[in-house]
Design a protein around this motif. Structure first.
Motif, PDB file in Angstrom:
ATOM      1  N   ALA A 120       0.827  -1.202   0.000  1.00  0.00           N
ATOM      2  CA  ALA A 120       0.000   0.000   0.000  1.00  0.00           C
ATOM      3  C   ALA A 120       0.865   1.258   0.000  1.00  0.00           C
ATOM      4  O   ALA A 120       0.566   2.230  -0.709  1.00  0.00           O
ATOM      5  N   VAL A 121       1.932   1.247   0.769  1.00  0.00           N
ATOM      6  CA  VAL A 121       2.856   2.388   0.786  1.00  0.00           C
ATOM      7  C   VAL A 121       3.507   2.556  -0.579  1.00  0.00           C
ATOM      8  O   VAL A 121       3.636   3.687  -1.089  1.00  0.00           O
ATOM      9  N   ARG A 122       3.920   1.449  -1.190  1.00  0.00           N
ATOM     10  CA  ARG A 122       4.577   1.512  -2.502  1.00  0.00           C
ATOM     11  C   ARG A 122       3.672   2.173  -3.528  1.00  0.00           C
ATOM     12  O   ARG A 122       4.119   3.029  -4.312  1.00  0.00           O
ATOM     13  N   VAL A 123       2.398   1.800  -3.536  1.00  0.00           N
ATOM     14  CA  VAL A 123       1.447   2.384  -4.493  1.00  0.00           C
ATOM     15  C   VAL A 123       1.321   3.887  -4.266  1.00  0.00           C
ATOM     16  O   VAL A 123       1.301   4.679  -5.219  1.00  0.00           O
ATOM     17  N   ARG A 124       1.250   4.296  -3.021  1.00  0.00           N
ATOM     18  CA  ARG A 124       1.083   5.721  -2.716  1.00  0.00           C
ATOM     19  C   ARG A 124       2.354   6.518  -3.018  1.00  0.00           C
ATOM     20  O   ARG A 124       2.276   7.680  -3.425  1.00  0.00           O
ATOM     21  N   LEU A 125       3.512   5.909  -2.809  1.00  0.00           N
ATOM     22  CA  LEU A 125       4.763   6.607  -3.134  1.00  0.00           C
ATOM     23  C   LEU A 125       4.912   6.810  -4.637  1.00  0.00           C
ATOM     24  O   LEU A 125       5.562   7.776  -5.078  1.00  0.00           O
TER      25      LEU A 125
END
Length: 382
Positions: A326-331
């Motif tokens: 989820a963090v990767r997608v937002r970054l």
């Protein structure tokens, strides 16, 4: 070992250090006894710290005065180290199981009891005999009491090793049940154990060989330093997620035969459903497998088995993989201008170090490095 060859000023310096540590130990023991966080464990620790303070105080008085009248007390507190290893073990167990000292736990104090009985004849000597023994001790006669050094090392270090094994098992179970396991995994216990090992290394060295500067004064100077370390660690500890051993064993037994359970596909689908969308469960920071099981409608042991066998790894691994993704997608989203930590915390992480380690392990890049790379690729594609 004490000797008339050592200047009296050196005794006075060490005596001051010991008395200061003894006063701190007394204050720390009182604070720990009254502390509401982890109360069962802290009361065991309070007793341990108080005994250490008494040990240091008696040594300070005797070594500063070298008075034969204090030698009986000195010989008595010399047996206290037979309590320290077992008290460390009882402290760790109390933290993990939230269970205080019970009468049957007296078995862990037998080492001290046995040594007290074996040394009773020394403690009951007449005053003239005790004065003669004190004189031999001050003269540096190593035969006095040295016979119990080896049993002491083996006995105490075995308890330290047993305590660390319990911590290891606790961490493994915690990772299977909580998504914030790393924050609650008793890391300060490793520091406490390391301090004890250092003290025992000094003790072993001065016992086996004559090395300048390595003697009983340095040994108990290290104990005084340990009291200071204990104060900082124990008063800053967070509440521990205790888990009675019986519960863990029951879960393991319940899930032992479920490898071919027909409900696995349904549980897997339900978990995937709970972890999708803006209200995904993995975003809750202190998520436990019990909470997930309750939301899923399936028994906890079954949810645990599905996570272990279908998703691979522990509950902690499973939830953090979802959070990292989820963090990767937002970054990678150039429209999301939040800081990396804000994004990480929004996705359920509670620790910067845990987040960075999990992201690097899964993505193979640091969060900041990944964000820069994604931004560069985005500009190139435009």
């Amino acid at each position: 070992m004490p000797s008339h060859a050592v200047p009296s000023s050196a005794y006075a310096l060490w005596a001051f250090i010991y008395i200061a540590a003894a006063v701190q130990a007394a204050l720390l023991a009182l604070a720990l006894w009254r502390r509401a966080v982890n109360p069962e464990a802290n009361r065991v620790l309070a007793v341990w710290v108080a005994l250490t303070g008494v040990d240091l105080l008696v040594k300070a008085v005797y070594w500063n005065s070298l008075s034969p009248e204090w030698f009986r007390a000195y010989r008595f507190v010399a047996l206290f180290p037979f309590l320290y290893g077992s008290l460390f073990y009882l402290y760790v167990r109390a933290l993990i199981e939230a269970r205080g000292f019970r009468l049957r736990d007296g078995v862990h104090l037998l080492g001290f009891g046995v040594m007290l009985a074996l040394n009773a004849h020394v403690l009951m000597l007449s005053e003239p005999q005790m004065q003669a023994l004190s004189a031999r001790w001050v003269a540096g006669e190593k035969t006095i009491g040295s016979w119990f050094d080896l049993p002491l090392f083996v006995y105490s270090l075995s308890y330290v090793a047993a305590a660390l094994m319990r911590v290891h098992r606790y961490r493994r179970r915690l990772r299977e049940r909580r998504s914030d396991a790393d924050r609650m995994s008793l890391r300060w216990i490793d520091v406490m154990a390391a301090c004890q090992v250092i003290i025992w290394i000094i003790a072993t060295t001065q016992w086996l060989a004559t090395v300048p500067g390595i003697d009983y004064r340095l040994l108990f100077g290290a104990v005084a330093a340990w009291v200071c370390v204990m104060g900082w660690l124990s008063l800053n500890q967070s509440p521990v997620a205790s888990e009675p051993v019986a519960v863990a064993e029951e879960d393991a037994t319940s899930g032992a035969g479920d490898s071919d359970d027909a409900r696995f596909p349904a549980v897997e689908a339900r978990l995937s459903q709970l972890m999708r969308g803006d209200d995904a469960l993995y975003r809750e920071p202190a998520l436990t497998i019990g909470q997930v099981a309750k939301r899923s409608g399936y028994p906890e042991y079954l949810v645990s088995a599905v996570i272990n066998r279908r998703f691979g790894g522990t509950f902690w691994d499973y939830i953090n993989r979802l959070r990292v993704e989820a963090v990767r997608v937002r970054l990678a989203d150039r429209q999301d201008a939040r800081t990396i930590l804000d994004i990480a915390y929004d996705c359920g992480f509670t620790s910067k170090s845990t987040f960075n380690a999990a992201f690097k392990r899964q993505i193979g890049e640091t969060p900041s490095g990944y964000r820069k790379m994604a931004a560069t690729e985005g500009r190139a594609g435009a």
